[in-house]
Design a protein around this motif. Structure first.
Motif, PDB file in Angstrom:
ATOM      1  N   UNK A 180       0.831  -1.191   0.000  1.00 15.97           N
ATOM      2  CA  UNK A 180       0.000   0.000   0.000  1.00 15.97           C
ATOM      3  C   UNK A 180       0.868   1.245   0.000  1.00 15.97           C
ATOM      4  N   UNK A 181       0.404   2.345  -0.637  1.00 13.09           N
ATOM      5  CA  UNK A 181       1.164   3.593  -0.624  1.00 13.09           C
ATOM      6  C   UNK A 181       1.410   4.065   0.796  1.00 13.09           C
ATOM      7  N   UNK A 182       2.470   4.857   0.966  1.00 11.94           N
ATOM      8  CA  UNK A 182       2.845   5.336   2.285  1.00 11.94           C
ATOM      9  C   UNK A 182       1.673   6.037   2.981  1.00 11.94           C
ATOM     10  N   UNK A 183       0.860   6.775   2.199  1.00  6.91           N
ATOM     11  CA  UNK A 183      -0.256   7.503   2.785  1.00  6.91           C
ATOM     12  C   UNK A 183      -1.307   6.580   3.383  1.00  6.91           C
ATOM     13  N   UNK A 184      -1.331   5.322   2.927  1.00  7.30           N
ATOM     14  CA  UNK A 184      -2.302   4.367   3.438  1.00  7.30           C
ATOM     15  C   UNK A 184      -1.689   3.396   4.434  1.00  7.30           C
ATOM     16  N   UNK A 185      -0.402   3.485   4.667  1.00  2.14           N
ATOM     17  CA  UNK A 185       0.296   2.474   5.453  1.00  2.14           C
ATOM     18  C   UNK A 185      -0.277   2.335   6.846  1.00  2.14           C
ATOM     19  N   UNK A 186      -0.610   3.480   7.511  1.00  3.06           N
ATOM     20  CA  UNK A 186      -1.106   3.405   8.873  1.00  3.06           C
ATOM     21  C   UNK A 186      -2.429   2.665   8.932  1.00  3.06           C
ATOM     22  N   UNK A 187      -3.275   2.844   7.914  1.00  5.05           N
ATOM     23  CA  UNK A 187      -4.592   2.207   7.911  1.00  5.05           C
ATOM     24  C   UNK A 187      -4.517   0.757   7.487  1.00  5.05           C
ATOM     25  N   UNK A 188      -3.416   0.340   6.857  1.00  7.89           N
ATOM     26  CA  UNK A 188      -3.314  -1.017   6.339  1.00  7.89           C
ATOM     27  C   UNK A 188      -2.264  -1.824   7.077  1.00  7.89           C
ATOM     28  N   UNK A 189      -1.999  -1.482   8.328  1.00 11.69           N
ATOM     29  CA  UNK A 189      -1.059  -2.234   9.143  1.00 11.69           C
ATOM     30  C   UNK A 189      -1.712  -2.649  10.444  1.00 11.69           C
ATOM     31  N   UNK A 190      -1.183  -3.705  11.047  1.00  9.11           N
ATOM     32  CA  UNK A 190      -1.680  -4.170  12.334  1.00  9.11           C
ATOM     33  C   UNK A 190      -0.555  -4.888  13.053  1.00  9.11           C
ATOM     34  N   UNK A 191      -0.546  -4.825  14.371  1.00  7.63           N
ATOM     35  CA  UNK A 191       0.486  -5.490  15.159  1.00  7.63           C
ATOM     36  C   UNK A 191      -0.145  -6.260  16.306  1.00  7.63           C
ATOM     37  N   UNK A 192       0.503  -7.347  16.675  1.00  9.06           N
ATOM     38  CA  UNK A 192       0.131  -8.131  17.856  1.00  9.06           C
ATOM     39  C   UNK A 192       1.381  -8.272  18.708  1.00  9.06           C
ATOM     40  N   UNK A 193       1.263  -8.017  20.008  1.00  7.70           N
ATOM     41  CA  UNK A 193       2.396  -8.125  20.912  1.00  7.70           C
ATOM     42  C   UNK A 193       2.138  -9.281  21.871  1.00  7.70           C
ATOM     43  N   UNK A 194       3.067 -10.232  21.894  1.00 12.22           N
ATOM     44  CA  UNK A 194       2.956 -11.406  22.746  1.00 12.22           C
ATOM     45  C   UNK A 194       3.910 -11.286  23.927  1.00 12.22           C
ATOM     46  N   UNK A 195       3.413 -11.595  25.124  1.00  9.69           N
ATOM     47  CA  UNK A 195       4.273 -11.736  26.293  1.00  9.69           C
ATOM     48  C   UNK A 195       4.494 -13.219  26.532  1.00  9.69           C
ATOM     49  N   UNK A 196       5.737 -13.600  26.729  1.00  8.85           N
ATOM     50  CA  UNK A 196       6.018 -15.007  27.003  1.00  8.85           C
ATOM     51  C   UNK A 196       7.202 -15.129  27.949  1.00  8.85           C
ATOM     52  N   UNK A 197       7.208 -16.199  28.704  1.00 12.22           N
ATOM     53  CA  UNK A 197       8.289 -16.498  29.635  1.00 12.22           C
ATOM     54  C   UNK A 197       8.891 -17.841  29.276  1.00 12.22           C
ATOM     55  N   UNK A 198      10.191 -17.839  29.013  1.00 11.73           N
ATOM     56  CA  UNK A 198      10.924 -19.084  28.756  1.00 11.73           C
ATOM     57  C   UNK A 198      11.643 -19.457  30.049  1.00 11.73           C
ATOM     58  N   UNK A 199      11.092 -20.421  30.766  1.00 10.71           N
ATOM     59  CA  UNK A 199      11.675 -20.825  32.039  1.00 10.71           C
ATOM     60  C   UNK A 199      12.991 -21.562  31.812  1.00 10.71           C
ATOM     61  N   UNK A 200      13.968 -21.264  32.686  1.00 16.03           N
ATOM     62  CA  UNK A 200      15.261 -21.944  32.584  1.00 16.03           C
ATOM     63  C   UNK A 200      15.073 -23.446  32.714  1.00 16.03           C
ATOM     64  N   UNK A 201      15.789 -24.201  31.910  1.00 18.85           N
ATOM     65  CA  UNK A 201      15.687 -25.661  31.916  1.00 18.85           C
ATOM     66  C   UNK A 201      17.015 -26.259  31.496  1.00 18.85           C
ATOM     67  N   UNK A 202      17.194 -27.518  31.787  1.00 14.35           N
ATOM     68  CA  UNK A 202      18.383 -28.249  31.352  1.00 14.35           C
ATOM     69  C   UNK A 202      18.029 -29.080  30.124  1.00 14.35           C
ATOM     70  N   UNK A 203      19.048 -29.508  29.407  1.00 14.86           N
ATOM     71  CA  UNK A 203      18.798 -30.361  28.243  1.00 14.86           C
ATOM     72  C   UNK A 203      18.143 -31.672  28.666  1.00 14.86           C
ATOM     73  N   UNK A 204      18.497 -32.150  29.865  1.00 15.04           N
ATOM     74  CA  UNK A 204      17.903 -33.394  30.361  1.00 15.04           C
ATOM     75  C   UNK A 204      16.411 -33.212  30.595  1.00 15.04           C
ATOM     76  N   UNK A 205      16.026 -32.055  31.164  1.00 16.26           N
ATOM     77  CA  UNK A 205      14.609 -31.788  31.399  1.00 16.26           C
ATOM     78  C   UNK A 205      13.849 -31.669  30.080  1.00 16.26           C
TER      79      UNK A 205
END
Length: 474
Positions: free
Chosen positions: A169-194
């Motif tokens: 889309x042209x730059x003038x339409x970019x704001x109307x033709x974009x969308x974002x999703x923000x994910x929160x995630x936690x990667x808990x510490x683990x060992x390779x064995x776990x």
């Protein structure tokens, strides 16, 4: 500057589906992001939190972008265990350009999918600002992974192409033709064995579905038909992947129900075997359509991979029903590759390569109850031939009572397969259902069945002396 990568497998899938119009009144599938055209803009629905599971990078070259074999990574699914890892652009008019940005977090994130032969293909990463194209009207199966433990906020950004010309889309339409999703995630510490323990001990690993013991009507979601060894016996069953934890079901205790929203007009071209152009038939398409069941077939159960070193023969033995049944693949340029056609002499057989997962177009010319008698035959490593035959029960049309198709009493059972170990299983154990069990031909390979089946050796067992599989199944 971002590098942009076209997602060619998805483009091929979109072309493959172009001969058919999506059914109306369909429910939106769940996923980690669902996009929709909203007037002149773009809207996105996505879970705010993702849960992660530690996993080990497989010893395969196509996973080198994640690290060395045996390195720890954390794979994400939805926190509530209901959202499948899909990007859904089925309600978008134009193509989407997507990319990942890291708002905060100790490591990098990758979004990847699988190409036709089941090879992992990175799509976007916070490490290199790459982007990819998701064709409008399609749904893509993806995996999101991070490479360090800790707290993350990951942004998925999408921008819609010009709907008339396919360019951004042209730059003038970019704001109307974009969308974002923000994910929160936690990667808990683990060992390779776990991580290795999770891979081998959880019920959601590859092939680790539980067996259901109740008669079930399946009207939407993903299922697969295939063989497995149950208590040492070669058995044809149906894997039901609609819930976070998949279930193996006996075919006699399961009915596939096809509603009238799955009515499609027969297109012009190479589809004369279906009937006259413009006539309507019930069809379950090769590419997933929300609101109707999406059946496939596979030889991916770990017991099959370990016990049968070669291809598995899948045969259509008989068809009992009011009309004709076909199963065919839509080629990249719209042609049809017919696998089964009950109007031709039966039995008919195709050879399904080892560790294959594929989908096709299932059509039924008339409403009513159908019983498809199918058989899967393989040869074990010691040369023993194993075979099993079962009836796939289908109720076609809104006016058809699914209970009239079910011949079982819910007493069928089988092993859950939790003791099987599969080195290919490399997907999260939360909210991923059918994606959990194998990368041999997973994710996008299922919507590019024509690519998979190029390696399939079709063998028609019927001869000129045979008789067609008519409504009496003879």
């Amino acid at each position: 500057m971002r590098t942009r990568k076209p997602l060619t497998v998805l483009a091929a899938a979109a072309i493959a589906a172009a001969a058919w119009t999506a059914p109306v009144q369909a429910q939106a599938p769940e996923g980690i992001a669902e996009f929709a055209t909203a007037g002149a803009g773009l809207a996105v629905t996505a879970p705010a939190e993702l849960e992660t599971v530690p996993s080990l990078v497989p010893e395969r070259e196509d996973f080198a972008f994640l690290g060395a074999p045996g390195d720890l990574v954390w794979v994400a699914g939805s926190a509530d265990g209901t959202a499948y890892p899909t990007l859904d652009a089925s309600a978008v008019d134009g193509d989407l350009t997507l990319g990942l940005d890291k708002v905060e977090g100790p490591g990098d994130a990758w979004l990847y999918t699988f190409t036709g032969p089941g090879l992992a293909e990175p799509l976007a990463s916070t490490a290199d600002d790459s982007t990819f194209t998701l064709p409008g009207g399609t749904t893509a199966m993806v995996v999101l992974a991070v490479d360090e433990p800790g707290e993350y906020r990951i942004e998925l950004g999408a921008r819609e192409a010009d709907r008339g010309h396919g360019a951004l889309a042209p730059r003038s339409q970019a704001a109307a033709a974009t969308a974002t999703a923000v994910y929160s995630l936690t990667a808990e510490a683990a060992t390779t064995e776990e991580a290795a323990t999770i891979d081998t001990d959880t019920g959601t690993e590859a092939g680790g579905a539980q067996t259901a013991t109740s008669c079930e009507v399946v009207a939407d979601g993903h299922v697969d038909i295939g063989p497995r060894f149950v208590d040492g016996e070669w058995t044809v069953q149906l894997r039901d992947d609609r819930a976070a934890e998949s279930q193996w079901r006996e075919l006699e205790d399961t009915v596939l129900h096809i509603p009238d929203t799955a009515l499609f007009p027969i297109p012009e071209g190479d589809f004369g075997f279906l009937g006259e152009p413009g006539d309507e038939i019930h069809m379950l398409p090769q590419v997933q359509a929300s609101g109707i069941v999406w059946p496939g077939w596979n030889t991916q159960d770990p017991s099959v991979i370990e016990g049968v070193p070669g291809a598995v023969d899948w045969s259509l033995e008989a068809v009992d029903g009011p009309g004709a049944f076909t199963l065919f693949l839509t080629g990249t340029f719209g042609g049809a590759d017919v696998l089964f056609n009950s109007a031709e002499p039966l039995p008919q057989t195709i050879a399904v390569p080892q560790n294959t997962h594929a989908h096709g177009n299932w059509t039924f010319s008339e409403p009513g109850v159908y019983r498809l008698t199918i058989a899967f035959t393989g040869t074990t490593g010691d040369g023993t031939t194993v075979t099993d035959t079962a009836d796939l029960q289908v109720a076609v049309g809104d006016a058809t009572d699914p209970n009239a198709a079910c011949s079982g009493d819910g007493s069928g059972g089988g092993s859950g397969g939790n003791d099987d170990e599969d080195d290919n299983g490399f997907l999260p154990t939360t909210g991923t259902g059918w994606l959990l069990w194998g990368l041999g031909a997973a994710a996008l390979a299922v919507v590019a069945g024509a690519v998979i089946m190029f390696a399939t050796r079709k063998r028609r067992n019927a001869t000129a002396a045979g008789t067609p599989g008519d409504a009496d199944g003879n």
